[in-house]
Design a protein around this motif. Structure first.
Motif, short mmCIF file in Angstrom:
data_model
loop_
_atom_site.label_atom_id
_atom_site.label_comp_id
_atom_site.label_asym_id
_atom_site.label_seq_id
_atom_site.Cartn_x
_atom_site.Cartn_y
_atom_site.Cartn_z
N LYS A 61 0.81 -1.29 0.05
CA LYS A 61 0.11 -0.19 0.13
C LYS A 61 0.75 1.36 0.20
O LYS A 61 1.98 1.41 0.47
CB LYS A 61 -0.98 -0.01 1.31
CG LYS A 61 -2.05 -1.14 1.16
CD LYS A 61 -2.57 -1.28 2.58
CE LYS A 61 -3.64 -2.38 2.56
NZ LYS A 61 -4.43 -2.54 3.69
N PRO A 62 0.47 2.30 -0.65
CA PRO A 62 1.25 3.62 -0.60
C PRO A 62 1.73 4.13 0.51
O PRO A 62 2.95 4.22 0.86
CB PRO A 62 0.43 4.58 -1.36
CG PRO A 62 -0.54 3.53 -2.30
CD PRO A 62 -0.75 2.49 -1.42
N ASP A 97 5.70 2.42 -10.44
CA ASP A 97 4.79 2.83 -9.98
C ASP A 97 4.84 2.94 -8.45
O ASP A 97 3.71 3.54 -7.87
CB ASP A 97 3.77 1.60 -10.13
CG ASP A 97 3.94 0.43 -9.28
OD1 ASP A 97 4.89 0.49 -8.64
OD2 ASP A 97 3.29 -0.64 -9.55
N GLY A 98 6.02 2.85 -8.01
CA GLY A 98 6.44 3.16 -6.60
C GLY A 98 5.92 2.21 -5.43
O GLY A 98 6.19 2.54 -4.61
N VAL A 99 5.00 1.13 -5.74
CA VAL A 99 4.35 0.49 -4.86
C VAL A 99 4.85 -1.20 -5.16
O VAL A 99 4.67 -1.75 -4.24
CB VAL A 99 3.05 0.54 -4.64
CG1 VAL A 99 2.58 1.83 -4.21
CG2 VAL A 99 2.37 0.24 -5.92
N THR A 100 5.36 -1.48 -6.20
CA THR A 100 5.89 -2.80 -6.52
C THR A 100 7.46 -3.09 -6.47
O THR A 100 8.24 -2.42 -7.00
CB THR A 100 5.67 -2.98 -8.22
OG1 THR A 100 4.10 -2.86 -8.38
CG2 THR A 100 6.04 -4.61 -8.46
N SER A 145 1.37 -5.91 6.42
CA SER A 145 0.78 -4.65 5.74
C SER A 145 -0.22 -4.66 4.65
O SER A 145 -0.93 -3.88 4.36
CB SER A 145 1.90 -3.94 5.04
OG SER A 145 2.27 -4.40 3.78
N GLY A 146 -0.45 -6.01 4.15
CA GLY A 146 -1.51 -6.35 3.44
C GLY A 146 -1.12 -6.22 1.88
O GLY A 146 -0.71 -5.19 1.19
N LEU A 147 -0.82 -7.53 1.45
CA LEU A 147 -0.22 -7.56 -0.06
C LEU A 147 -1.37 -7.78 -1.12
O LEU A 147 -1.14 -7.91 -2.30
CB LEU A 147 0.64 -8.68 -0.18
CG LEU A 147 1.96 -8.44 0.70
CD1 LEU A 147 3.16 -9.48 0.68
CD2 LEU A 147 2.94 -7.20 0.53
N ASN A 148 -2.47 -8.11 -0.74
CA ASN A 148 -3.72 -8.22 -1.72
C ASN A 148 -3.43 -9.29 -2.82
O ASN A 148 -3.46 -9.09 -3.87
CB ASN A 148 -4.08 -6.91 -2.38
CG ASN A 148 -4.46 -5.90 -1.38
OD1 ASN A 148 -5.17 -6.29 -0.30
ND2 ASN A 148 -3.98 -4.54 -1.67
N ASN A 149 -2.79 -10.47 -2.40
CA ASN A 149 -2.42 -11.51 -3.13
C ASN A 149 -1.64 -11.26 -4.44
O ASN A 149 -1.67 -11.72 -5.34
CB ASN A 149 -3.73 -12.16 -3.81
CG ASN A 149 -4.67 -12.87 -2.86
OD1 ASN A 149 -4.10 -13.55 -1.83
ND2 ASN A 149 -5.80 -12.54 -2.59
#
Length: 102
Positions: A11-12, A46-49, A81-85
């Motif tokens: 997450k950002p 993208d700054g988050v990957t 932190s929650g990686l959303n799969n």
């Protein structure tokens, strides 16, 4: 040789902490025998990957690296932190390089 690529999105609001956690485990890796492994981390435009690229001489050094306490703490915080799969692991066969990896 064992070659692994791991990628995931955070997450950002977790990016800055993730970068700090990465710096911490990379610093701790420098206390190990780095002639037996290489570990690099990249962040996408993208700054988050995040993408982790690792090369290990053998299974013994891979186990030593992956069981480093600071690295295990990084993984715990990252996963919580929650990686959303988005977590993806690839095992690659080494073909060649312009430089010696190990």
């Amino acid at each position: 040789m064992i070659n692994v690529i791991v990628s995931y999105k955070v997450k950002p609001e977790f990016v800055a902490e993730n970068k700090l956690n990465i710096e911490n485990f990379l610093s701790s890796f420098k206390e190990m025998d780095t002639s037996k492994f290489n570990y690099s981390v990249f962040v996408d435009n993208d700054g988050v990957t995040f993408t982790h690229v690792s090369n290990y001489q053998d299974e013994n050094i891979q186990k030593e690296v992956l069981n480093n306490l600071i690295f295990l703490e990084f993984q715990k915080k990252r996963d919580e932190s929650g990686l959303n799969n988005s977590h993806k692991v690839q095992i690659l066969e080494y073909i060649g390089s312009t430089n010696n990896i190990l």
